[in-house]
Design an enzyme around this catalytic site. Structure first.
Site, PDB file in Angstrom:
ATOM      1  N   ASP A   1     -10.841   3.424   4.110  1.00 19.10           N
ATOM      2  CA  ASP A   1     -11.207   2.037   4.039  1.00 19.10           C
ATOM      3  C   ASP A   1     -12.822   2.311   4.035  1.00 19.10           C
ATOM      4  OD1 ASP A   1      -9.416   0.004   4.035  1.00 19.10           O
ATOM      5  OD2 ASP A   1      -9.149   0.399   6.400  1.00 19.10           O
TER       6      ASP A   1
ATOM      7  N   GLN B   1      -4.537  -1.442   9.487  1.00 18.85           N
ATOM      8  CA  GLN B   1      -4.809  -2.600   8.889  1.00 18.85           C
ATOM      9  C   GLN B   1      -5.113  -3.801   9.934  1.00 18.85           C
ATOM     10  OE1 GLN B   1      -3.695  -3.376   5.640  1.00 18.85           O
ATOM     11  NE2 GLN B   1      -4.252  -5.489   5.757  1.00 18.85           N
TER      12      GLN B   1
ATOM     13  N   LYS C   1       0.851  -1.289  -0.032  1.00 18.80           N
ATOM     14  CA  LYS C   1       0.003  -0.160   0.066  1.00 18.80           C
ATOM     15  C   LYS C   1       1.103   1.114  -0.173  1.00 18.80           C
ATOM     16  CE  LYS C   1      -3.834  -2.293   2.223  1.00 18.80           C
ATOM     17  NZ  LYS C   1      -4.694  -2.635   3.315  1.00 18.80           N
TER      18      LYS C   1
HETATM   19  N1  GUN Z   1      -7.255  -6.369   6.023  1.00 17.16           N
HETATM   20  C1  GUN Z   1      -7.875  -7.129   5.158  1.00 17.16           C
HETATM   21  N2  GUN Z   1      -8.539  -6.387   4.060  1.00 17.16           N
HETATM   22  C2  GUN Z   1      -8.359  -4.882   4.535  1.00 17.16           C
HETATM   23  C3  GUN Z   1      -8.893  -3.803   4.168  1.00 17.16           C
HETATM   24  O1  GUN Z   1      -9.413  -3.581   3.150  1.00 17.16           O
HETATM   25  N3  GUN Z   1      -8.549  -2.831   4.972  1.00 17.16           N
HETATM   26  C4  GUN Z   1      -8.005  -2.847   6.083  1.00 17.16           C
HETATM   27  N4  GUN Z   1      -7.820  -1.842   6.869  1.00 17.16           N
HETATM   28  N5  GUN Z   1      -7.556  -4.042   6.566  1.00 17.16           N
HETATM   29  C5  GUN Z   1      -7.713  -5.193   5.769  1.00 17.16           C
END
Ligand code: GUN
Length: 288
Positions: A121, A98, A54
Site C-alpha cells: 500500500d 483493507q 484484489k
Molecule cells: N481503502 C480504500 N483504499 C484503500 C487502499 O488503497 N488500500 C487499503 N488498504 N485500503 C483502502
C-alpha cells in the site's frame, strides 16, 4: 467539444498484462511467484468487493494470493499477531490490510507493523519518507495509477499546474509528491481552502480525491484541463444506488480536455498498481 475519456479499465488491463509477463519471468528465474495477503476485518460490503477483486486480479496475474478474513470484533493483539505471521511468511511478499478498520482498532499501529518491504500500500512511514526523499520505494497504488493514466494519455506534466483536492495519506499527499517529482507545479487543497473553485480553475491537471459526491462543477474547471476523479460515493437515484465520483461528470466533460469516467477510471488502476507493487516487492525480496 467534449473531453477525451481516459479509459482506466483499458490502461489497467495493459498494466496487468505487463505484470503477468513479469510474474512469469520471475517464476522462470527463481521458481517462485509473488504472494499477496489481503486482510479484511469485518463485513463492510464495499470492502468485501474491493478485497475480492484484489485477490482475483492477483490470481489472474499468476500470483499466489491469500485472503485473511477476521470478525469485526477482533482485538488489536490478534490483528497485530496476524500481521506478524504474514511478515514472517516467506511465500508472502505483499501485505495489505483493507481500510477502514473498525473504530476500536488502531489502523496506524497495524500499518506501522507491516514490514516496509511488504507494504504494497505504501502507507508505512518508511515508504512515505522514501517517497518524499525521491528515493526508490513502494508507492501508494491509487496515486501511482493516476500517474500511469496521465503518462499513457500523453499529457505533459513538466511545468503543468496541478491542483489536488484532498490531503489524505492514501491519495492527496502521495499524489502531490509524484506530480512534483514529474515536474508539475502542485497545489494541495482541502476543506479549509479559500476560494476552492478559483484554485481549481488554475489547474491544467485537476485531481479530485475528497469523497464528496459530485462536488467539482463545470465552472471549477479550466477549459481543456485533465480531470482525474478519484472519489467513490454511492448515491440513490431513481430508487437505485449508483456509483458517482467527486466530479459532476455530465457537465464537467463539456469543458474538460480529458476526463476519467467513474466507475471505470481510477478504480481499476488502483488494483493494477497493487499488482505492480506486489511484483516489485517480490523481486526485491527475492534479490532479482
Ligand atoms: N481503502 C480504500 N483504499 C484503500 C487502499 O488503497 N488500500 C487499503 N488498504 N485500503 C483502502
Amino acid at each position: 467539444m467534449t473531453a477525451q475519456i481516459i479509459d482506466g479499465k483499458a490502461i489497467a488491463k495493459d498494466v496487468r498484462e505487463e505484470v503477468a509477463a513479469g510474474v512469469e519471468e520471475l517464476r522462470a528465474k527463481t521458481g517462485k511467484v509473488p504472494g499477496l495477503a489481503v486482510v479484511l476485518v469485518g463485513e463492510d460490503p464495499a470492502s468485501q468487493t474491493y478485497v475480492r477483486n484484489k485477490g482475483r486480479a492477483a490470481d489472474k496475474c499468476g500470483m499466489f494470493s491469500r485472503q485473511e478474513n477476521r470478525p469485526a470484533d477482533i482485538s488489536q493483539e490478534e490483528l497485530d499477531a496476524l500481521v506478524d505471521e504474514l511478515n514472517a511468511d516467506p511465500d508472502i511478499h505483499g501485505i495489505l490490510v483493507q481500510l477502514p478498520l473498525p473504530k476500536h482498532l488502531n489502523a496506524t499501529e497495524v500499518n506501522d507493523r507491516i514490514r516496509p518491504e511488504k507494504d504494497v500500500d505504501g502507507f508505512h512511514p518508511i515508504n512515505v519518507g522514501l517517497l518524499v526523499s525521491g528515493r526508490p520505494c513502494l508507492k501508494p497504488c491509487t496515486p501511482s495509477g493516476v500517474m500511469v493514466m496521465l503518462e499513457r494519455s500523453g499529457l505533459t506534466l513538466k511545468g503543468a499546474e496541478a491542483v489536488i483536492v484532498g490531503r489524505s495519506l492514501i491519495v492527496g499527499k502521495p499524489m502531490a509528491q509524484l506530480l512534483t517529482a514529474a515536474h508539475a507545479t502542485v497545489t494541495v487543497c482541502h476543506s479549509r481552502t479559500q476560494d476552492l473553485p478559483g484554485v481549481c480553475r488554475r489547474a491544467d491537471i485537476l485531481v479530485a480525491a475528497t469523497g464528496q459526491a459530485e462536488m467539482i462543477k463545470k465552472d471549477w474547471v479550466k477549459p481543456g484541463a485533465a480531470v482525474i476523479d478519484v472519489g467513490i460515493s454511492f448515491v440513490e437515484r431513481d430508487g437505485k444506488f449508483k456509483q458517482v465520483g467527486d466530479v459532476l461528470y455530465d457537465e464537467v466533460k463539456e469543458v474538460a480536455g480529458w476526463i476519467t469516467p467513474n466507475p471505470g477510471g481510477v478504480g481499476p488502476m488502483t488494483i493494477a498498481m497493487l499488482m505492480a507493487n506486489t511484483l516489485e516487492a517480490a523481486k526485491n525480496q527475492l534479490g532479482v
